[in-house]
Design a protein around this motif. Sequence first.
Motif, PDB file in Angstrom:
ATOM      1  N   SER A   1       0.843  -1.190   0.000  1.00  0.00           N
ATOM      2  CA  SER A   1       0.000   0.000   0.000  1.00  0.00           C
ATOM      3  C   SER A   1       0.882   1.244   0.000  1.00  0.00           C
ATOM      4  O   SER A   1       2.065   1.186   0.316  1.00  0.00           O
ATOM      5  CB  SER A   1      -0.935  -0.008   1.211  1.00  0.00           C
ATOM      6  N   PRO A   2       0.334   2.383  -0.384  1.00  0.00           N
ATOM      7  CA  PRO A   2       1.133   3.603  -0.468  1.00  0.00           C
ATOM      8  C   PRO A   2       1.632   4.082   0.895  1.00  0.00           C
ATOM      9  O   PRO A   2       0.972   3.903   1.916  1.00  0.00           O
ATOM     10  CB  PRO A   2       0.153   4.617  -1.068  1.00  0.00           C
TER      11      PRO A   2
ATOM     12  N   TYR B   1      -7.595  -4.043  -2.358  1.00  0.00           N
ATOM     13  CA  TYR B   1      -8.481  -3.098  -1.683  1.00  0.00           C
ATOM     14  C   TYR B   1      -7.704  -2.463  -0.532  1.00  0.00           C
ATOM     15  O   TYR B   1      -7.122  -3.162   0.302  1.00  0.00           O
ATOM     16  CB  TYR B   1      -9.728  -3.809  -1.159  1.00  0.00           C
ATOM     17  N   ILE B   2      -7.721  -1.146  -0.492  1.00  0.00           N
ATOM     18  CA  ILE B   2      -6.928  -0.418   0.496  1.00  0.00           C
ATOM     19  C   ILE B   2      -7.814   0.583   1.224  1.00  0.00           C
ATOM     20  O   ILE B   2      -8.560   1.325   0.593  1.00  0.00           O
ATOM     21  CB  ILE B   2      -5.763   0.347  -0.165  1.00  0.00           C
ATOM     22  N   CYS B   3      -7.731   0.565   2.538  1.00  0.00           N
ATOM     23  CA  CYS B   3      -8.463   1.558   3.309  1.00  0.00           C
ATOM     24  C   CYS B   3      -7.495   2.631   3.777  1.00  0.00           C
ATOM     25  O   CYS B   3      -6.283   2.432   3.815  1.00  0.00           O
ATOM     26  CB  CYS B   3      -9.171   0.932   4.498  1.00  0.00           C
TER      27      CYS B   3
ATOM     28  N   TYR C   1     -10.318   2.398  -1.127  1.00  0.00           N
ATOM     29  CA  TYR C   1      -9.811   2.480  -2.485  1.00  0.00           C
ATOM     30  C   TYR C   1      -9.677   1.076  -3.063  1.00  0.00           C
ATOM     31  O   TYR C   1      -9.543   0.095  -2.347  1.00  0.00           O
ATOM     32  CB  TYR C   1      -8.425   3.144  -2.510  1.00  0.00           C
ATOM     33  N   ARG C   2      -9.653   1.033  -4.382  1.00  0.00           N
ATOM     34  CA  ARG C   2      -9.413  -0.215  -5.091  1.00  0.00           C
ATOM     35  C   ARG C   2      -8.324   0.053  -6.127  1.00  0.00           C
ATOM     36  O   ARG C   2      -8.313   1.121  -6.753  1.00  0.00           O
ATOM     37  CB  ARG C   2     -10.700  -0.686  -5.767  1.00  0.00           C
TER      38      ARG C   2
ATOM     39  N   GLY D   1      -3.461  -2.963   2.969  1.00  0.00           N
ATOM     40  CA  GLY D   1      -4.117  -3.461   1.773  1.00  0.00           C
ATOM     41  C   GLY D   1      -4.557  -4.905   1.911  1.00  0.00           C
ATOM     42  O   GLY D   1      -3.978  -5.677   2.679  1.00  0.00           O
ATOM     43  N   SER D   2      -5.604  -5.240   1.171  1.00  0.00           N
ATOM     44  CA  SER D   2      -6.121  -6.617   1.158  1.00  0.00           C
ATOM     45  C   SER D   2      -6.241  -7.056  -0.284  1.00  0.00           C
ATOM     46  O   SER D   2      -6.969  -6.431  -1.064  1.00  0.00           O
ATOM     47  CB  SER D   2      -7.495  -6.689   1.838  1.00  0.00           C
ATOM     48  N   ARG D   3      -5.526  -8.114  -0.615  1.00  0.00           N
ATOM     49  CA  ARG D   3      -5.587  -8.611  -1.996  1.00  0.00           C
ATOM     50  C   ARG D   3      -6.644  -9.696  -2.083  1.00  0.00           C
ATOM     51  O   ARG D   3      -6.528 -10.729  -1.438  1.00  0.00           O
ATOM     52  CB  ARG D   3      -4.230  -9.152  -2.440  1.00  0.00           C
TER      53      ARG D   3
END
Lengths: 112, 115
Positions: free
Chosen positions: A43-44, B92-94, B36-37, B109-111
Amino acid sequence: QKEVEQNSGPLSVPEGAIASLNCTYSDRGSQSFFWYRQYSGKSPELIMSIYSNGDKEDGRFTAQLNKASQYVSLLIRDSQPSDSATYLCAVRARGGADGLTFGKGTHLIIQP
Amino acid sequence: GAVVSQHPSWVICKSGTSVKIECRSLDFQATTMFWYRQFPKQSLMLMATSNEGSKATYEQGVEKDKFLINHASLTLSTLTVTSAHPEDSSFYICSARGLRTGELFFGEGSRLTVL
């Protein structure tokens, strides 16, 4: 529609040189600007934030903002192989209620 | 910086099943979280804004009945992908906004892979 544009690259820079990453945005009302680094599959990670015109320095990183030209850049001095990643430019509009709008990112490769 | 934890980090499921992804702010309270995706070689696309105690705000083109978001407390937001299909496979990222500066801090993130 809000847009954030970046050159996708790859941008190849020799180790020890300065890497220059550029970003333009369409929403003139944008107030906050961010640079994120993203390694593949991760993730960023926030690198820099900038809110006013001019330069902002943090270690080897310098963010530059020119609101009149709707342009923001990131300079990385003394580039290291570990800097190889995708750099995402992100913009938030006036008010700050919205999530960030991201560019597609620039893939940076630092050559040893 | 603030810490945002996301779970699970990866999940594989069969087509037609539902998957829940959790996002927690560990050391601060987040009244607003963002989901986010990201598809391969693409940028992050905002799906929805999750507000504590109220309904989420979805971006255009995102099906609210398929991507259920619940933000029941100041430290937890969940995304449930209902009746998942292979085209829902993505990263998917929060994220949660820091209260002082407005900077966004991302979960790991969750793949999701839907077979």
